[in-house]
Design a protein around this motif. Structure first.
Motif, PDB file in Angstrom:
ATOM      1  N   ALA A 263       1.063  -1.146   0.194  1.00 20.71           N
ATOM      2  CA  ALA A 263       0.496   0.345  -0.152  1.00 20.71           C
ATOM      3  C   ALA A 263       0.874   1.082  -0.211  1.00 20.71           C
ATOM      4  CB  ALA A 263      -0.866  -0.055   1.599  1.00 20.71           C
ATOM      5  N   PHE A 264       0.877   2.466  -1.115  1.00 20.93           N
ATOM      6  CA  PHE A 264       0.871   3.755  -0.930  1.00 20.93           C
ATOM      7  C   PHE A 264       0.297   4.553  -0.476  1.00 20.93           C
ATOM      8  CE2 PHE A 264       3.774   0.534  -3.818  1.00 20.93           C
ATOM      9  CZ  PHE A 264       4.562   0.590  -3.460  1.00 20.93           C
ATOM     10  N   ALA A 265       0.726   5.158   0.107  1.00 24.52           N
ATOM     11  CA  ALA A 265      -0.165   6.860   0.404  1.00 24.52           C
ATOM     12  C   ALA A 265      -0.456   7.336  -0.355  1.00 24.52           C
ATOM     13  CB  ALA A 265       0.394   7.439   1.687  1.00 24.52           C
ATOM     14  N   ASP A 266      -1.097   8.292  -0.645  1.00 23.12           N
ATOM     15  CA  ASP A 266      -1.127   9.087  -1.634  1.00 23.12           C
ATOM     16  C   ASP A 266      -0.489  10.149  -1.232  1.00 23.12           C
ATOM     17  OD1 ASP A 266      -3.150   7.311  -2.658  1.00 23.12           O
ATOM     18  OD2 ASP A 266      -4.685   7.836  -1.508  1.00 23.12           O
ATOM     19  N   TYR A 267      -0.227  11.178  -2.158  1.00 21.49           N
ATOM     20  CA  TYR A 267       0.383  12.179  -2.122  1.00 21.49           C
ATOM     21  C   TYR A 267      -0.884  12.901  -1.587  1.00 21.49           C
ATOM     22  CZ  TYR A 267       4.775  11.296  -4.672  1.00 21.49           C
ATOM     23  OH  TYR A 267       6.167  10.935  -4.874  1.00 21.49           O
ATOM     24  N   GLU A 268      -0.412  14.154  -1.003  1.00 14.36           N
ATOM     25  CA  GLU A 268      -0.982  15.833  -0.851  1.00 14.36           C
ATOM     26  C   GLU A 268      -0.210  16.693  -0.878  1.00 14.36           C
ATOM     27  OE1 GLU A 268      -3.313  14.985   3.998  1.00 14.36           O
ATOM     28  OE2 GLU A 268      -2.676  13.004   3.275  1.00 14.36           O
ATOM     29  N   GLN A 269      -1.719  17.728  -1.728  1.00 14.61           N
ATOM     30  CA  GLN A 269      -1.117  18.401  -1.639  1.00 14.61           C
ATOM     31  C   GLN A 269      -1.557  19.541  -0.707  1.00 14.61           C
ATOM     32  OE1 GLN A 269      -2.032  19.726  -5.269  1.00 14.61           O
ATOM     33  NE2 GLN A 269      -1.131  21.360  -4.866  1.00 14.61           N
ATOM     34  N   VAL A 270       0.551  19.969  -0.869  1.00 17.59           N
ATOM     35  CA  VAL A 270       0.563  21.175  -0.055  1.00 17.59           C
ATOM     36  C   VAL A 270       0.582  23.045  -0.200  1.00 17.59           C
ATOM     37  CG1 VAL A 270       3.094  22.381   0.986  1.00 17.59           C
ATOM     38  CG2 VAL A 270       2.937  19.455   0.349  1.00 17.59           C
ATOM     39  N   THR A 271       0.167  23.220   0.386  1.00 20.31           N
ATOM     40  CA  THR A 271      -1.043  25.014   0.400  1.00 20.31           C
ATOM     41  C   THR A 271      -0.336  25.367   0.788  1.00 20.31           C
ATOM     42  OG1 THR A 271      -2.416  24.365   1.773  1.00 20.31           O
ATOM     43  CG2 THR A 271      -2.818  23.234  -0.450  1.00 20.31           C
ATOM     44  N   THR A 272       0.473  25.472   1.865  1.00 14.91           N
ATOM     45  CA  THR A 272       0.694  26.726   2.379  1.00 14.91           C
ATOM     46  C   THR A 272       2.013  26.921   2.801  1.00 14.91           C
ATOM     47  OG1 THR A 272       1.354  26.062   4.939  1.00 14.91           O
ATOM     48  CG2 THR A 272      -1.412  26.389   3.886  1.00 14.91           C
ATOM     49  N   LYS A 273       2.730  28.515   2.813  1.00 17.28           N
ATOM     50  CA  LYS A 273       4.190  27.785   2.811  1.00 17.28           C
ATOM     51  C   LYS A 273       4.811  27.243   4.291  1.00 17.28           C
ATOM     52  CE  LYS A 273       8.113  31.434   3.632  1.00 17.28           C
ATOM     53  NZ  LYS A 273       8.305  32.874   3.311  1.00 17.28           N
ATOM     54  N   ALA A 274       4.398  28.006   5.399  1.00 18.41           N
ATOM     55  CA  ALA A 274       4.777  26.898   6.623  1.00 18.41           C
ATOM     56  C   ALA A 274       5.080  25.478   6.041  1.00 18.41           C
ATOM     57  CB  ALA A 274       3.836  27.044   7.557  1.00 18.41           C
ATOM     58  N   ASP A 275       3.537  24.742   6.182  1.00 28.01           N
ATOM     59  CA  ASP A 275       3.663  23.294   5.902  1.00 28.01           C
ATOM     60  C   ASP A 275       5.588  22.966   4.348  1.00 28.01           C
ATOM     61  OD1 ASP A 275       1.823  22.832   7.121  1.00 28.01           O
ATOM     62  OD2 ASP A 275       0.434  22.865   5.204  1.00 28.01           O
ATOM     63  N   PHE A 276       4.969  23.958   3.519  1.00 25.59           N
ATOM     64  CA  PHE A 276       5.980  23.572   2.400  1.00 25.59           C
ATOM     65  C   PHE A 276       7.315  23.886   3.342  1.00 25.59           C
ATOM     66  CE2 PHE A 276       9.526  24.656  -0.771  1.00 25.59           C
ATOM     67  CZ  PHE A 276       9.414  24.066  -1.534  1.00 25.59           C
ATOM     68  N   VAL A 277       7.701  24.520   4.370  1.00 26.05           N
ATOM     69  CA  VAL A 277       9.534  24.992   4.891  1.00 26.05           C
ATOM     70  C   VAL A 277       9.202  23.611   5.502  1.00 26.05           C
ATOM     71  CG1 VAL A 277      10.366  26.090   6.825  1.00 26.05           C
ATOM     72  CG2 VAL A 277       8.871  27.178   4.544  1.00 26.05           C
ATOM     73  N   ALA A 278       7.908  23.264   6.473  1.00 28.19           N
ATOM     74  CA  ALA A 278       8.720  22.168   7.623  1.00 28.19           C
ATOM     75  C   ALA A 278       9.142  21.278   6.748  1.00 28.19           C
ATOM     76  CB  ALA A 278       7.045  22.083   8.198  1.00 28.19           C
ATOM     77  N   LEU A 279       8.547  20.799   5.490  1.00 31.12           N
ATOM     78  CA  LEU A 279       9.429  19.357   4.803  1.00 31.12           C
ATOM     79  C   LEU A 279      10.314  19.581   4.323  1.00 31.12           C
ATOM     80  CD1 LEU A 279       5.593  19.005   1.944  1.00 31.12           C
ATOM     81  CD2 LEU A 279       6.765  17.278   3.929  1.00 31.12           C
TER      82      LEU A 279
END
Length: 118
Positions: free
Chosen positions: A19-35
């Motif tokens: 099972a592969f997890a689905d990609y989830e859309q990143v929609t905020t700068k804070a979430d992107f920076v955390a990644l």
């Protein structure tokens, strides 16, 4: 009830496929920076650092990659130079799946590239 060979094969294949997890859309700068904080984005022959201060650096094949990024709306907007060639400015959709990230040009309508987050 008698099962067909096709039905049995489909069930075995479904159970054997991880099972592969689905990609989830990143929609905020804070979430992107955390990644990306403290990690490199890698794919064969490419290694990039995307820093919280808006800088991009790395290598693609044997050539240096430099650039800047900013977050606009729901998109990563970046300008890049690769080996001295200007790759231009583009706003891209970002999706994440744990240790992977998919970036798609032209606000999600263009070509995609998948990276590992290491």
């Amino acid at each position: 009830m008698k099962l067909s060979f096709a039905s049995i094969s489909a069930c075995v294949l479904a159970l054997a496929t991880p099972a592969f997890a689905d990609y989830e859309q990143v929609t905020t700068k804070a979430d992107f920076v955390a990644l990306v904080a403290g990690k490199s984005l890698t794919r064969p022959m490419v290694k990039l650092s995307v820093l919280p201060n808006g800088q991009i650096s790395g290598m693609g094949a044997v050539w240096e990659i430099t650039g800047q990024w900013q977050w606009k709306g729901n998109y990563l907007c970046r300008s890049l130079e690769w080996g001295g060639d200007d790759l231009g400015y583009n706003c891209q959709s970002v999706e994440a799946d744990g240790a992977k990230m998919r970036i798609t040009s032209d606000k999600g309508t263009g070509q995609s590239a998948e990276f590992r987050l290491r």
